[in-house]
Scaffold this motif. Structure first.
Motif, mmCIF file in Angstrom:
data_model
loop_
_atom_site.group_PDB
_atom_site.id
_atom_site.type_symbol
_atom_site.label_atom_id
_atom_site.label_comp_id
_atom_site.label_asym_id
_atom_site.label_seq_id
_atom_site.Cartn_x
_atom_site.Cartn_y
_atom_site.Cartn_z
ATOM 1 N N VAL A 215 19.883 16.801 24.327
ATOM 2 C CA VAL A 215 20.059 16.606 22.894
ATOM 3 C C VAL A 215 21.554 16.663 22.612
ATOM 4 C CG1 VAL A 215 19.615 17.498 20.581
ATOM 5 C CG2 VAL A 215 17.846 17.664 22.333
ATOM 6 N N HIS A 217 24.706 15.547 19.346
ATOM 7 C CA HIS A 217 24.903 15.181 17.949
ATOM 8 C C HIS A 217 26.272 14.549 17.757
ATOM 9 C CE1 HIS A 217 21.997 18.500 17.985
ATOM 10 N NE2 HIS A 217 21.520 18.018 16.852
ATOM 11 N N PHE A 242 17.502 7.974 17.813
ATOM 12 C CA PHE A 242 18.141 8.792 16.791
ATOM 13 C C PHE A 242 17.429 8.540 15.478
ATOM 14 C CE2 PHE A 242 20.624 4.846 17.134
ATOM 15 C CZ PHE A 242 20.586 4.368 15.817
ATOM 16 N N ASP A 246 21.251 14.730 9.149
ATOM 17 C CA ASP A 246 20.919 15.840 8.255
ATOM 18 C C ASP A 246 21.975 15.917 7.148
ATOM 19 O OD1 ASP A 246 20.549 18.304 7.002
ATOM 20 O OD2 ASP A 246 19.931 19.301 8.847
ATOM 21 N N LEU A 251 25.085 15.952 10.689
ATOM 22 C CA LEU A 251 24.908 15.731 12.124
ATOM 23 C C LEU A 251 23.851 14.653 12.370
ATOM 24 C CD1 LEU A 251 24.961 19.385 13.502
ATOM 25 C CD2 LEU A 251 26.760 17.651 13.707
ATOM 26 N N LYS A 253 21.474 13.360 15.079
ATOM 27 C CA LYS A 253 20.862 13.859 16.314
ATOM 28 C C LYS A 253 20.433 12.703 17.199
ATOM 29 C CE LYS A 253 17.125 16.901 17.909
ATOM 30 N NZ LYS A 253 16.017 17.788 17.445
ATOM 31 N N CYS A 255 18.850 11.642 21.299
ATOM 32 C CA CYS A 255 18.219 12.072 22.544
ATOM 33 C C CYS A 255 18.091 10.870 23.475
ATOM 34 C CB CYS A 255 16.835 12.648 22.292
ATOM 35 S SG CYS A 255 16.790 14.045 21.159
ATOM 36 N N GLN A 309 27.406 20.002 19.775
ATOM 37 C CA GLN A 309 26.123 20.701 19.908
ATOM 38 C C GLN A 309 25.259 20.052 20.984
ATOM 39 O OE1 GLN A 309 24.122 21.727 16.264
ATOM 40 N NE2 GLN A 309 26.016 22.248 15.209
ATOM 41 N N LYS A 310 25.797 20.023 22.176
ATOM 42 C CA LYS A 310 25.136 19.392 23.324
ATOM 43 C C LYS A 310 24.317 20.435 24.082
ATOM 44 C CE LYS A 310 29.301 18.343 24.610
ATOM 45 N NZ LYS A 310 30.492 17.843 25.328
ATOM 46 N N CYS A 313 17.170 20.741 26.169
ATOM 47 C CA CYS A 313 16.086 21.362 25.409
ATOM 48 C C CYS A 313 14.861 21.463 26.318
ATOM 49 C CB CYS A 313 15.783 20.526 24.170
ATOM 50 S SG CYS A 313 14.696 21.330 22.992
#
Length: 411
Positions: A215, A217, A242, A246, A251, A253, A255, A309-310, A313
């Motif tokens: 994940v 951002h 994506f 938000d 951000l 996000k 994946c 924010q890598k 998950c």
């Protein structure tokens, strides 16, 4: 059989655990406790998402589901199966729009100004996404209001082990022991511990594997966030996806798609999530390359932005992507495992807990859905292979140790 007043302990305050706690309380079970090692929640069924409790967290922006012009045949085949499934559903079919080339994609989402060479697939306007963190926090508050007790944090909420007692016909779970040494008795233990389930329930063996996906951002300006408001979930099956940023954090996000990463214990062949979150706080280089390619195809102005924010998950995965929601055999119906979210279980958040209450009330104490029943683990000593045989995934599973950044070490 568990009575409505018997003590029930749920291990794990994620989507499966919270949903179960809420549904138990709504069914009249009055002695439900949730234990989680994190010190706050969140620590990650469309009609159910549209109910008053869940509606604030569901955003029906649509789902732009495509493959790129370089997609392998496996990805194209999966896309076609998903589209056929949507078109067989009378409620969804009117909302499905074909995407035959890049111009169709731009008509579906004008913000996508990249080349999208060879992109094709469909837009499902009936679909969307849910804000996971906000939804978990909302259900946490609702469960508390319904009388569920929560024990959080490493001292009071971290579960060290399930405690068993011997019986003539086998064993029975008597409760749990937390890391502070305290024993908490229970008539029923429900283990919904996500990627940590294998440590608490070794009987699963290699049936469930801890697996992770990346994940990352991109931090946007206020203007960029506003411009992308309402975009559909944009998913190139061979690259990644994506959805709208938000508005509170700005951000975006993202994946990447792939076979995921596992962390195999060489002695048992079982993959467990790392004990330290710090070990997962990075983005593998191949995933970064894939995400930048996705941005270059869709939102090229962002293609060179730094990722923030890598992380990896972690999920509980199964070889067939089916859930396991069942009693453990030989335990006198005293312990239930809820596992196998396989990275796609959150969409069932509003209803997954009802499957447990259905099972508690089912005749013969048996999971009524055959594919969710307990599965005997494969023979010990053989290393599991998860991901390559799952049709909707593209790519092979890799070991965490092989992709750790320099100077990091496997714990």
């Amino acid at each position: 059989m568990v009575s409505k007043s018997d003590p029930i302990i749920i291990v794990g305050g994620g989507a499966f655990g919270l949903s179960t706690a809420l549904h138990l309380a709504q069914k009249g079970y009055t002695n439900v406790s949730v234990y989680d090692k994190d010190d706050h929640i969140p620590p990650a069924a469309i009609s159910a998402w549209k109910t008053p409790l869940f509606a604030p967290y569901f955003h029906q922006t649509g789902f732009l589901h495509c493959v790129s012009g370089e997609a392998p045949e496996k990805a194209v085949g999966t896309l076609n199966r998903f589209r056929a499934s949507a078109e067989r559903n009378s409620q969804i079919k009117p909302h499905v729009v074909p995407i035959q080339h890049s111009e169709d994609a731009r008509q579906a989402c004008w913000q996508l100004d990249g080349p999208m060479a060879g992109w094709h697939g469909y837009l499902n306007r009936f679909d969307g996404y849910a804000h996971s963190g906000a939804a978990l926090a909302g259900v946490y508050r609702a469960a508390q209001a319904a009388g569920v007790r929560f024990f959080l944090g490493e001292r009071n909420g971290a579960v060290e082990e399930i405690v068993y007692v011997s019986k003539l016909e086998g064993k029975k779970a008597a409760g749990i022991r937390t890391k502070n040494g305290r024993f908490h008795p229970s008539s029923l233990v429900i283990v919904a511990a996500g990627a940590g389930v294998g440590r608490l329930v070794p009987q699963l063996g290699q049936t469930v594997v801890a697996k992770s996906w990346s994940v990352a951002h991109v931090h946007l300006s206020d203007e960029e966030t506003s411009a992308l408001r309402g975009i559909p979930v944009t998913y190139a099956r061979d690259l990644g996806f994506f959805f709208e940023p938000d508005p509170k954090t700005n951000l975006l996000k993202m994946c990447p798609m792939g076979g995921g990463y596992i962390n195999t214990d060489p002695k048992t062949g079982v993959s467990h999530a790392p004990e330290s979150l710090k070990e997962s706080a990075f983005l593998p280089q191949e995933d970064e390359t894939q995400l930048r390619k996705l941005l270059a195809q869709t939102l090229p102005s962002l293609a060179d932005r730094p990722f923030v924010q890598k992380s990896l998950c972690w999920f509980a995965d199964t070889s067939d992507s089916d859930f396991i929601i069942d009693y453990i055999p030989g335990m006198s119906d005293s312990i239930i495992v809820m596992s196998g979210d396989s990275g796609h279980g959150f969409k069932m958040f509003p209803i997954v807990g009802s499957w447990v209450t259905d099972m508690l009330e089912a005749p013969g104490a048996q999971q009524p859905v055959a594919r969710w029943r307990w599965k005997q683990p494969p023979s010990q000593g053989k290393k599991g292979d998860w991901g390559g045989d799952v049709s909707w995934r593209v790519g092979e599973t890799k070991e965490l140790a092989a992709i750790l950044p320099p100077k990091a070490s496997k714990l």
